[in-house]
Design a protein around this motif. Structure first.
Motif, short mmCIF file in Angstrom:
data_model
loop_
_atom_site.label_atom_id
_atom_site.label_comp_id
_atom_site.label_asym_id
_atom_site.label_seq_id
_atom_site.Cartn_x
_atom_site.Cartn_y
_atom_site.Cartn_z
N PHE A 234 18.45 34.05 -2.43
CA PHE A 234 18.28 33.15 -3.77
C PHE A 234 16.41 32.78 -3.40
O PHE A 234 15.87 33.07 -4.61
CB PHE A 234 18.95 32.37 -3.87
CG PHE A 234 18.43 31.52 -4.98
CD1 PHE A 234 18.88 32.04 -6.55
CD2 PHE A 234 16.69 30.44 -5.14
CE1 PHE A 234 18.78 31.90 -7.79
CE2 PHE A 234 16.90 29.95 -6.68
CZ PHE A 234 17.69 30.29 -8.14
N HIS A 235 15.98 32.62 -2.83
CA HIS A 235 14.87 32.26 -2.60
C HIS A 235 13.77 33.45 -3.65
O HIS A 235 12.83 33.67 -3.90
CB HIS A 235 13.98 31.65 -1.32
CG HIS A 235 12.74 31.75 -1.15
ND1 HIS A 235 11.68 32.65 -1.12
CD2 HIS A 235 12.21 30.85 -1.15
CE1 HIS A 235 10.44 32.59 -0.24
NE2 HIS A 235 10.39 31.26 -0.95
N ASP A 236 13.80 35.18 -2.55
CA ASP A 236 13.41 36.06 -2.93
C ASP A 236 13.84 36.30 -4.60
O ASP A 236 12.23 37.03 -5.16
CB ASP A 236 13.50 36.88 -1.91
CG ASP A 236 13.57 36.92 -0.85
OD1 ASP A 236 12.36 36.28 -0.43
OD2 ASP A 236 13.66 37.81 0.60
N MET A 237 14.86 35.94 -4.32
CA MET A 237 14.79 35.81 -6.27
C MET A 237 14.18 35.84 -7.45
O MET A 237 13.65 36.14 -7.91
CB MET A 237 16.28 35.93 -6.69
CG MET A 237 16.37 36.36 -7.78
SD MET A 237 16.38 35.46 -9.24
CE MET A 237 17.96 34.22 -8.53
N ALA A 238 13.92 33.96 -6.72
CA ALA A 238 13.51 33.26 -7.48
C ALA A 238 11.61 33.89 -7.14
O ALA A 238 11.30 33.86 -8.77
CB ALA A 238 13.39 31.93 -7.18
N MET A 239 11.19 34.19 -6.46
CA MET A 239 9.82 34.54 -6.92
C MET A 239 9.04 35.75 -7.11
O MET A 239 8.50 35.51 -7.31
CB MET A 239 9.27 34.90 -4.41
CG MET A 239 9.45 33.30 -3.65
SD MET A 239 8.09 32.03 -4.65
CE MET A 239 9.79 30.87 -5.31
N GLN A 240 10.65 36.46 -6.62
CA GLN A 240 10.70 38.07 -7.63
C GLN A 240 10.40 37.96 -9.37
O GLN A 240 9.54 37.84 -10.08
CB GLN A 240 11.65 38.83 -7.81
CG GLN A 240 11.02 39.99 -8.17
CD GLN A 240 10.10 41.26 -7.64
OE1 GLN A 240 9.26 40.40 -5.99
NE2 GLN A 240 9.29 41.61 -8.40
#
Length: 464
Positions: A234-240
């Motif tokens: 989820f973290h990487d998705m949010a940053m993207q």
């Protein structure tokens, strides 16, 4: 004689009990029901100084009590802590009310509150200041120098200073959780109402498969709430999602996204999680045992005031889990929110700034760094380097009393918190509450201007 001795003994026992409890209990009526108010005197009474010793009036300061009691009686918040320091010495330290309107659990000096956006300056900003102090970053550095996901986007040239001034063109919030909701499962109010003035029973909400779990596993590490864990990806998705969002004009717009990115910068530079960095550099050595992200790792749930009775995304009472949805879904350690603390520990952090970076004989920041971050303001004058400021030209929207000098700096929080530092009068003022309980839809705390009113009393107590 025996009867007289028994009576004296009973009276003595009663006096001792009253001294140990340190509470004054009294009730006030509201329109519909009786609201019981618990006022707890300061536990560490020998740390309090007489206001008169510091040029302040104790009679005037006592007016804070009536402001707070009236607010509780009008259900602006169920309980709070108020802490005031003058010249580095505590002159007012009181706890009022209970955890909830239904509860009999009184607020104490050790009750932790969700700081909400006060986390920005009590957590994230201190991490950035420390890295600046060590020469690890410059204010003119581009965030993309540390965050690869911003490279090649329209955010590539955003600087650390832009993020601190809230002049990036990024939106106020991202509402990351929307990406997890199944199609046709997003209510219209989630698209338009950023204050969530309508509540939704999250038991009717369906999250996309694979993103959430009731149990903690290797893939689901971030705890969002009770029996609610988020997938690690989820973290990487949010940053993207931040990277893909088009920016607007680079004028002032207060944005949680700016501080979410600052946390990412701090972690990229330090090579460690921001909470660990802050614990190592500040909270640990300063002995701030009641200041923490993810407080349930080291505190009992009953040590933390609940923030909401039924969260619209987590379908239950929030107690010990951050109220802000973006911070919650990012695992509870976020740049915009997530820090829990007591008023005393919050005051210690800001008193250290007033001391030019020193606290209890130890240096934590250089005087030069403290001066730079607490005195620099944006060209518009609206914002400091991460800190909020009074707006005397628009007093109706100013977060401070009209009596606060322009040099004042600090921040407020959505859950009903604030800390203001006045370097002119050497004041630190902290107010912590859970005004969002049971429901955050109506902000009586703001409507009644409780925080500025208390601040005004503080200034009127100064004897000239």
């Amino acid at each position: 004689m025996t009867k007289q001795l028994s009576t004296i003994s009973l009276i003595s026992v009663a006096v001792i009990v009253m001294l140990l409890l340190g509470n004054n209990f009294f009730a006030q009526s509201t329109t519909n029901k009786q609201v019981t108010i618990f006022e707890q005197d300061s536990v560490i009474t020998d740390s309090l100084y007489k206001p008169e010793e510091l040029g302040m009036s104790s009679t005037t300061l006592a007016k804070i009590d009536s402001i707070v009691n009236n607010a509780i009686a009008n259900r602006a918040f169920p309980g709070c802590q108020v802490y005031v320091m003058k010249n580095g010495k505590a002159v007012y330290d009181k706890c009022f009310g209970t955890y909830t309107y239904e509860s009999k659990q009184a607020v104490t000096a050790n009750t932790l509150y969700d700081l909400a956006s006060l986390s920005k300056t009590t957590g994230t900003l201190f991490a950035i200041m420390k890295l600046y102090d060590k020469g690890k970053l410059k204010l003119t550095d581009k965030a993309s120098a540390y965050l690869t996901f911003l490279r090649g986007t329209d955010k590539e040239n955003i600087t650390i200073k832009d993020l601190l001034f809230h002049e990036t063109g990024l939106p106020g919030s991202m509402f990351f959780y929307k990406a997890l909701l199944e199609k046709n499962n997003t209510p219209s109010f989630l698209e338009t109402d950023t204050l969530h003035t309508v509540r939704l029973n999250s038991s009717t909400m369906k999250y996309k498969a694979g993103w959430t779990s009731k149990y903690k596993t290797i893939e689901y590490q971030a705890q969002v709430g009770d029996s609610f864990y988020m997938h690690n990806k989820f973290h990487d998705m949010a940053m993207q999602k931040i990277a893909n969002t088009k920016i607007g004009p680079k004028t002032y717009l207060y944005s949680c996204v700016n501080f979410i990115l600052l946390k990412e910068v701090a972690e990229a530079i330090s090579g460690m999680s921001m909470d660990a960095l802050l614990d190592r550099e500040f909270y640990g050595p300063m002995k701030l045992q009641n200041m923490a992200y993810l407080p349930l790792r080291m505190h009992k749930k009953e040590d933390v005031a609940p923030t909401i009775k039924k969260d619209f995304l987590r379908n239950g009472k929030l107690q010990g889990f951050v109220h802000d949805p973006d911070a919650a879904f990012l695992g509870g350690i976020s740049g915009n929110a997530g820090l829990f603390a007591t008023s005393r520990d919050v005051a210690s952090m800001y008193q250290m700034l007033l001391n030019d970076g020193e606290f209890n004989g130890k240096r934590y920041l250089s005087a030069e760094t403290c001066k730079l971050f607490t005195t620099t303001t944006s060209a518009s004058g609206r914002r400091g380097l991460g800190f909020d400021k009074p707006t005397p030209a628009s007093q109706s929207t100013s977060p401070c009393s009209a009596l606060a000098p322009q040099a004042t700096f600090g921040h407020t929080g959505y859950t009903g918190t604030c800390c203001w530092v006045d370097p002119v009068n050497k004041l630190v003022y902290v107010f912590l509450s859970n005004r969002t309980y049971p429901d955050d839809a109506v902000n009586k705390l703001a409507r009644m201007s409780i925080r500025p009113k208390i601040q005004e009393v503080i200034y009127k107590s100064i004897e000239h």
